[in-house]
Design a protein around this motif. Sequence first.
Motif, PDB file in Angstrom:
ATOM      1  N   LEU A  61     -24.322  -1.019 -17.174  1.00  0.00           N
ATOM      2  CA  LEU A  61     -23.816   0.018 -16.268  1.00  0.00           C
ATOM      3  C   LEU A  61     -24.062  -0.404 -14.823  1.00  0.00           C
ATOM      4  O   LEU A  61     -25.022  -1.118 -14.528  1.00  0.00           O
ATOM      5  CB  LEU A  61     -24.529   1.350 -16.545  1.00  0.00           C
ATOM      6  CG  LEU A  61     -24.468   1.881 -17.977  1.00  0.00           C
ATOM      7  CD1 LEU A  61     -25.266   3.171 -18.080  1.00  0.00           C
ATOM      8  CD2 LEU A  61     -23.026   2.114 -18.417  1.00  0.00           C
ATOM      9  N   ARG A  62     -23.141   0.049 -13.907  1.00  0.00           N
ATOM     10  CA  ARG A  62     -23.355  -0.262 -12.496  1.00  0.00           C
ATOM     11  C   ARG A  62     -22.813   0.879 -11.639  1.00  0.00           C
ATOM     12  O   ARG A  62     -21.905   1.619 -12.049  1.00  0.00           O
ATOM     13  CB  ARG A  62     -22.672  -1.571 -12.115  1.00  0.00           C
ATOM     14  CG  ARG A  62     -21.143  -1.492 -12.057  1.00  0.00           C
ATOM     15  CD  ARG A  62     -20.535  -2.792 -11.545  1.00  0.00           C
ATOM     16  NE  ARG A  62     -19.086  -2.657 -11.390  1.00  0.00           N
ATOM     17  CZ  ARG A  62     -18.475  -2.180 -10.286  1.00  0.00           C
ATOM     18  NH1 ARG A  62     -19.214  -1.808  -9.240  1.00  0.00           N
ATOM     19  NH2 ARG A  62     -17.153  -2.092 -10.221  1.00  0.00           N
ATOM     20  N   PHE A  63     -23.415   1.047 -10.456  1.00  0.00           N
ATOM     21  CA  PHE A  63     -22.943   2.050  -9.505  1.00  0.00           C
ATOM     22  C   PHE A  63     -21.623   1.600  -8.881  1.00  0.00           C
ATOM     23  O   PHE A  63     -21.463   0.427  -8.484  1.00  0.00           O
ATOM     24  CB  PHE A  63     -23.961   2.255  -8.370  1.00  0.00           C
ATOM     25  CG  PHE A  63     -25.052   3.236  -8.685  1.00  0.00           C
ATOM     26  CD1 PHE A  63     -24.760   4.586  -8.867  1.00  0.00           C
ATOM     27  CD2 PHE A  63     -26.365   2.806  -8.795  1.00  0.00           C
ATOM     28  CE1 PHE A  63     -25.771   5.487  -9.149  1.00  0.00           C
ATOM     29  CE2 PHE A  63     -27.375   3.699  -9.075  1.00  0.00           C
ATOM     30  CZ  PHE A  63     -27.086   5.047  -9.261  1.00  0.00           C
ATOM     31  N   VAL A  64     -20.705   2.545  -8.811  1.00  0.00           N
ATOM     32  CA  VAL A  64     -19.497   2.349  -8.018  1.00  0.00           C
ATOM     33  C   VAL A  64     -19.703   2.953  -6.640  1.00  0.00           C
ATOM     34  O   VAL A  64     -19.329   2.376  -5.621  1.00  0.00           O
ATOM     35  CB  VAL A  64     -18.257   2.970  -8.706  1.00  0.00           C
ATOM     36  CG1 VAL A  64     -17.003   2.818  -7.837  1.00  0.00           C
ATOM     37  CG2 VAL A  64     -18.038   2.333 -10.069  1.00  0.00           C
ATOM     38  N   THR A  65     -20.331   4.119  -6.636  1.00  0.00           N
ATOM     39  CA  THR A  65     -20.709   4.780  -5.386  1.00  0.00           C
ATOM     40  C   THR A  65     -21.875   5.729  -5.671  1.00  0.00           C
ATOM     41  O   THR A  65     -22.097   6.128  -6.825  1.00  0.00           O
ATOM     42  CB  THR A  65     -19.531   5.583  -4.783  1.00  0.00           C
ATOM     43  OG1 THR A  65     -19.925   6.108  -3.504  1.00  0.00           O
ATOM     44  CG2 THR A  65     -19.122   6.742  -5.683  1.00  0.00           C
ATOM     45  N   GLY A  66     -22.642   6.077  -4.626  1.00  0.00           N
ATOM     46  CA  GLY A  66     -23.735   7.031  -4.782  1.00  0.00           C
ATOM     47  C   GLY A  66     -25.051   6.434  -5.220  1.00  0.00           C
ATOM     48  O   GLY A  66     -25.912   7.145  -5.758  1.00  0.00           O
ATOM     49  N   SER A  67     -25.239   5.103  -5.000  1.00  0.00           N
ATOM     50  CA  SER A  67     -26.488   4.468  -5.439  1.00  0.00           C
ATOM     51  C   SER A  67     -27.719   5.046  -4.737  1.00  0.00           C
ATOM     52  O   SER A  67     -28.837   4.919  -5.230  1.00  0.00           O
ATOM     53  CB  SER A  67     -26.423   2.961  -5.198  1.00  0.00           C
ATOM     54  OG  SER A  67     -26.218   2.691  -3.815  1.00  0.00           O
ATOM     55  N   GLU A  68     -27.515   5.716  -3.598  1.00  0.00           N
ATOM     56  CA  GLU A  68     -28.639   6.325  -2.888  1.00  0.00           C
ATOM     57  C   GLU A  68     -29.246   7.497  -3.661  1.00  0.00           C
ATOM     58  O   GLU A  68     -30.328   7.981  -3.323  1.00  0.00           O
ATOM     59  CB  GLU A  68     -28.207   6.780  -1.487  1.00  0.00           C
ATOM     60  CG  GLU A  68     -27.207   7.919  -1.460  1.00  0.00           C
ATOM     61  CD  GLU A  68     -25.759   7.455  -1.549  1.00  0.00           C
ATOM     62  OE1 GLU A  68     -24.857   8.244  -1.214  1.00  0.00           O
ATOM     63  OE2 GLU A  68     -25.532   6.287  -1.960  1.00  0.00           O
ATOM     64  N   HIS A  69     -28.525   7.957  -4.682  1.00  0.00           N
ATOM     65  CA  HIS A  69     -29.029   9.077  -5.507  1.00  0.00           C
ATOM     66  C   HIS A  69     -29.577   8.583  -6.853  1.00  0.00           C
ATOM     67  O   HIS A  69     -29.567   9.325  -7.843  1.00  0.00           O
ATOM     68  CB  HIS A  69     -27.915  10.090  -5.751  1.00  0.00           C
ATOM     69  CG  HIS A  69     -27.392  10.722  -4.498  1.00  0.00           C
ATOM     70  ND1 HIS A  69     -28.197  11.373  -3.602  1.00  0.00           N
ATOM     71  CD2 HIS A  69     -26.117  10.765  -3.991  1.00  0.00           C
ATOM     72  CE1 HIS A  69     -27.467  11.825  -2.592  1.00  0.00           C
ATOM     73  NE2 HIS A  69     -26.200  11.463  -2.788  1.00  0.00           N
TER      74      HIS A  69
END
Length: 523
Positions: free
Chosen positions: A14-22
């Motif tokens: 799995l990987r972040f597309v957006t919102g990794s700050e959360h």
Amino acid sequence: MRISELLAVKRLHLRFVTGSEHADRVLRWAYTTDLLQPARYLRGGEFVLTGMMWRTRPEDSETFVSSVAGAGAVAIGAGTALGEVPADLVQACRDHDMPLVEVPPETSFGAVTEEVLRSLTQQRLSSIAETRDRHRRLMAEVAAGADLPPAFAQAAEQAGRTAWILSSTGRHVAASGEPLPRADREWLAARALTWTFFPHTVRLPEQEGRPLTVMPVQTKESHPLATWLLVCEGDHTAWTEEEHESVAELASIAVLARSRAEERALNDARHLEGLPRLLAAQRFDEVTELLRGTGAADGVDGAHVVVSAVMLPEPRVPDLARRVVAELVADHPGAAVTGDEDTLVVLPVGGWGPQARTRAEEFRATLVHRARILEGGLLDHRLALGLSSAVRGVPELRGAAVEARHARRLAELRGGRARVIAGAEIDSHELLLASVPEEVQSSYRDRLLGPLLAYDRDHRSELVQTLEQFLAHSGSWQRCAASMHVHVNTLRYRIGRVEELTGRDLSSLEHRVDLFLALKLRD
């Protein structure tokens, strides 16, 4: 489980597309959906997995993310088995501050869900084990004699609950934080005595929007008049299984503490059971030694008051009268409570002087107040209490005990569910009546009033009422007739019948006193 922990599982890719700050957001559940607006199926805290089958046009991404975010989900996992994550979905997630995670084709939603459930189950089991260990430690501490208030506060904090323990008179016992206001405690205690089922959800008069759940602290010797209440914030019908378990843990601590308190009180009462006999025999040195250790003998030259109490008729529950009286005098250090059918209390009120008399009066006010709170639970019994004046030193306790018993007998005569009479109140004929044995009272009353009561019953007349009014108006024919709204001749006829049936002459003060006392014994 945090989002970062899930993405750290390498086999899921799995990987972040957006919102990794959360990444530190906590996942409560995993939920798979292809509905355009799934909000009604979400409860908050979910990782929402979707194959994006709902997307037929770019505007649908805004609709989907808006629904998911509004329901309180913490992240979206988009499967790319059918294609790349569209830019409109990425933008919608950014607009709603919603983390978006790519789920590659080789990773099934089932595998992601299984990993979330595995982690949550492991955390849950670990939490249960830790909670049980803490609960066992607290139970062991309470069983070993630890002070209840700090132990209960710690248990409530660990359970995340706002809770209180109250006595049957509304006395504060323990709390998770600040005690409830006195008026609220007493309101709850008085009403709990009238409820027929528990747990009971109620709202305080001044806080209509704040539901409280009330349940009794049940021990082997429990009785509503002498028990504790566990009060928890919230409506029990809306609690989760975990919340019910946390409240059950608080209840078990309260039950153990209550059992310990009852055991100590019973042991003290047994230790003091010779007190009435020693007082009657004026063996004051032995009385002093007997009281030593309870605190009631501290400062033998100081002031004491004595309470005599009885429940009528005799309760079937063993030791109930003593336990009820012990609750009434709780919070008064050094109170020595003994006896059952005829309960006796010796209570120090400090050094001798005006202050002692003031404290004795304050104690009387507390006794009256708490007895009134219990009235709602005295459906099958009456509680009569007599209170002596303050006396100085142990040698005067014998006279104080006699005075308290006379006052208690007067309380029995006056009736009412809960009656408290102080010795200072019995300076009239009532003192003499209270000191007369009950069988003598009954015989005297029946001999003088029996013929009148029988005549009234057979002829539907009002001779007893007429006699009461005649004596209340000091034998004034005119005033008595006016108050009864009858002609004077009618009154004379009735009084004549009274004299004939009783053999008493109502023109004689002596005979008037005889009948007056008989009427008082009937009240």
